[in-house]
Scaffold this motif. Sequence first.
Motif, mmCIF file in Angstrom:
data_model
loop_
_atom_site.group_PDB
_atom_site.id
_atom_site.type_symbol
_atom_site.label_atom_id
_atom_site.label_comp_id
_atom_site.label_asym_id
_atom_site.label_seq_id
_atom_site.Cartn_x
_atom_site.Cartn_y
_atom_site.Cartn_z
ATOM 1 N N PHE A 92 -7.178 2.142 -15.281
ATOM 2 C CA PHE A 92 -7.713 2.904 -14.428
ATOM 3 C C PHE A 92 -7.734 2.567 -12.802
ATOM 4 C CE2 PHE A 92 -11.959 1.087 -14.741
ATOM 5 C CZ PHE A 92 -12.675 1.578 -13.631
ATOM 6 N N LEU A 93 -7.879 1.199 -12.558
ATOM 7 C CA LEU A 93 -8.034 0.588 -11.172
ATOM 8 C C LEU A 93 -6.822 0.808 -10.524
ATOM 9 C CD1 LEU A 93 -10.179 -2.750 -11.834
ATOM 10 C CD2 LEU A 93 -11.049 -0.428 -11.190
ATOM 11 N N ASN A 94 -5.663 0.950 -11.066
ATOM 12 C CA ASN A 94 -4.404 1.037 -10.283
ATOM 13 C C ASN A 94 -4.423 2.050 -9.302
ATOM 14 O OD1 ASN A 94 -3.263 -0.850 -11.608
ATOM 15 N ND2 ASN A 94 -2.377 0.506 -13.513
ATOM 16 N N GLN A 95 -5.266 3.275 -9.322
ATOM 17 C CA GLN A 95 -5.501 4.264 -8.494
ATOM 18 C C GLN A 95 -6.045 3.944 -7.254
ATOM 19 O OE1 GLN A 95 -8.003 7.571 -9.947
ATOM 20 N NE2 GLN A 95 -8.452 6.215 -11.666
ATOM 21 N N TYR A 96 -6.914 2.771 -7.240
ATOM 22 C CA TYR A 96 -7.595 2.348 -6.321
ATOM 23 C C TYR A 96 -6.716 0.975 -5.652
ATOM 24 C CZ TYR A 96 -11.047 5.248 -8.393
ATOM 25 O OH TYR A 96 -11.596 6.430 -9.040
ATOM 26 N N LYS A 97 -5.601 0.803 -5.653
ATOM 27 C CA LYS A 97 -4.957 -0.417 -5.136
ATOM 28 C C LYS A 97 -5.218 -0.650 -3.548
ATOM 29 C CE LYS A 97 -0.533 -0.574 -4.284
ATOM 30 N NZ LYS A 97 0.760 -0.670 -4.589
ATOM 31 N N THR A 98 -5.178 0.259 -2.659
ATOM 32 C CA THR A 98 -5.628 0.219 -1.349
ATOM 33 C C THR A 98 -7.061 -0.194 -1.097
ATOM 34 O OG1 THR A 98 -3.910 2.111 -0.647
ATOM 35 C CG2 THR A 98 -5.890 1.403 0.768
ATOM 36 N N GLU A 99 -7.995 0.432 -1.827
ATOM 37 C CA GLU A 99 -9.369 0.089 -1.726
ATOM 38 C C GLU A 99 -9.945 -1.533 -2.253
ATOM 39 O OE1 GLU A 99 -9.138 4.593 -2.006
ATOM 40 O OE2 GLU A 99 -8.209 2.698 -2.997
ATOM 41 N N ILE B 141 0.816 -1.308 -0.195
ATOM 42 C CA ILE B 141 -0.083 0.088 0.020
ATOM 43 C C ILE B 141 0.770 1.033 -0.090
ATOM 44 C CG2 ILE B 141 -1.581 1.328 1.379
ATOM 45 C CD1 ILE B 141 -3.018 -1.375 2.185
ATOM 46 N N SER B 142 1.931 1.285 0.720
ATOM 47 C CA SER B 142 2.788 2.287 0.899
ATOM 48 C C SER B 142 3.719 2.802 -0.471
ATOM 49 C CB SER B 142 3.839 2.102 2.102
ATOM 50 O OG SER B 142 4.819 1.255 1.950
ATOM 51 N N SER B 143 3.925 1.733 -1.395
ATOM 52 C CA SER B 143 4.666 2.033 -2.712
ATOM 53 C C SER B 143 3.841 1.822 -3.687
ATOM 54 C CB SER B 143 5.924 1.255 -2.406
ATOM 55 O OG SER B 143 6.529 1.183 -3.560
ATOM 56 N N SER B 144 3.767 2.529 -4.866
ATOM 57 C CA SER B 144 2.964 2.332 -5.908
ATOM 58 C C SER B 144 3.668 1.347 -6.838
ATOM 59 C CB SER B 144 3.149 3.693 -6.716
ATOM 60 O OG SER B 144 4.271 4.094 -6.982
ATOM 61 N N SER B 145 5.165 0.854 -6.520
ATOM 62 C CA SER B 145 5.862 -0.083 -7.287
ATOM 63 C C SER B 145 5.569 -1.336 -6.772
ATOM 64 C CB SER B 145 7.263 0.442 -7.558
ATOM 65 O OG SER B 145 7.936 0.413 -6.121
ATOM 66 N N LYS B 146 5.415 -1.533 -5.349
ATOM 67 C CA LYS B 146 5.246 -2.873 -4.981
ATOM 68 C C LYS B 146 3.958 -3.542 -5.078
ATOM 69 C CE LYS B 146 8.933 -2.174 -1.528
ATOM 70 N NZ LYS B 146 9.198 -2.469 -0.082
ATOM 71 N N LYS B 147 3.842 -4.651 -5.426
ATOM 72 C CA LYS B 147 2.568 -5.564 -5.680
ATOM 73 C C LYS B 147 2.566 -6.782 -4.661
ATOM 74 C CE LYS B 147 1.883 -2.669 -9.280
ATOM 75 N NZ LYS B 147 0.706 -1.717 -9.199
ATOM 76 N N LEU B 148 1.459 -7.228 -4.476
ATOM 77 C CA LEU B 148 1.535 -8.361 -3.969
ATOM 78 C C LEU B 148 1.177 -9.649 -5.001
ATOM 79 C CD1 LEU B 148 -1.251 -7.539 -1.238
ATOM 80 C CD2 LEU B 148 1.126 -8.457 -0.803
ATOM 81 N N PRO B 149 2.249 -10.182 -5.217
ATOM 82 C CA PRO B 149 2.084 -11.327 -6.353
ATOM 83 C C PRO B 149 1.419 -12.401 -6.032
ATOM 84 C CG PRO B 149 4.427 -11.518 -4.820
ATOM 85 C CD PRO B 149 3.556 -10.391 -4.520
#
Length: 424
Positions: free
Chosen positions: A143-150, A91-99
């Motif tokens: 466009f869903l990338n902006q709602y990663k936390t949600e 959540i804290s980093s736009s580059s980090k994903k949960l694989p």
Amino acid sequence: MQFTKSFKLQLKELKTITITSILIGFLASFLAISLKRITEHYEAILFFKANSNSVFYFLFPLIGLTIIYFLRKYLFKNKENKGIKEIFESISSSSKKLPLYKIPSHFINGLLTVIFGGSTGIEVSTVVASATIGSVAQQKSGFLNQYKTEFICAGVAAGITALFCSPIAGILFALEVISRKVTKIFLITTIISVTVASSLLFLLDEPALFPISVTTWHLYAIPYFILLGVLAGANSVLLTKSVLFFKNQFSKIENAFYKIAIATLLLGMTISFFPTLYGDSYHGIKEIIAHPNTSFTITFFISIIGILILKPLLTSVTLASGGDGGVFAPSIVIGGFLGLFVATFVNTVFNANVIPINFIIIGMAALLSASIHAPFTALFLVCGITNDYTLFFPILMVCLVSKYTAKWIYPFTVYSYSLKAVKS
């Protein structure tokens, strides 16, 4: 014309968000229910086997932790599972994903840890796997990338809802622990996902974890409730500091098999004397709910104190040696036994005439609240797993007392600690 195009675009985006939330809700809740049912089934079988021959108290943790080690090394990219901290990092980093591999990794490793006697629970494994479902779904559309936390919160909320039969607890956990802020999209995604999870619970007729019938509570018990809250706050710090200490100490051991050997010996020896500590220990809570103690004897004192001290230590050893899990189940279990201890003590020494079952329930919520600093999540979660809201107000009061007692003693949880906190 421009307004019409903008409106159509918003409707299209809302439709995509809605469909994605429905899918996340179904997949996360189905995963949670599946993991819960499989774990309950095989834990009961292996626990019964171990009770018939104490050698299995040593053999089962050895098998479980060894399999987890090899799975992690050769199948899951040789990466350590960090629990909920993985969600915070994403959540804290736009580059980090949960694989994607985090879903089978936490599902399988959480299952193996608990059924083979690791003294933790599947809750955190479920939370991270469910969060990963939300994270992966979010990555499928630009466009869903902006709602990663949600979308991560939608997965978490659905997973918690399915585990504990409490949609409100699911939303509150996502808010209090994960997001810590409310947005319009957060409300849309989480409400949709928990609605889907609740529907699946209804269709599958999923029972409450600890179905209890509470008849009443008395105002004269309030001072004893407050005492329970203070003790729960203090005991939660023991759990938190134990986890931090053992993880720090085990990290200094380079050979993974030494870690597994040490954990196996500690788990085997301790569970041999206190079988209640096997696995998630929910069987112990069900036992004291069915037969709450009424007399404060030496045997009772030793048994309860042993559980209150040793459960945090065994949980810490399990996690530090490579087991997958967290502090949810240990907090609920420790809190339940602490509640029974307080009720039995004040009834025996002060002739308080309090109701033990009430203290067991309130203790579960109080210690969970203190351990994760989330009183409202603990309140609705425990009301959900008991399927009873009679104790709503005393639980709320004690959860607040326990949380702020814990924060006063030690301001960190296992989710929020820093390296500096570990060394202090």
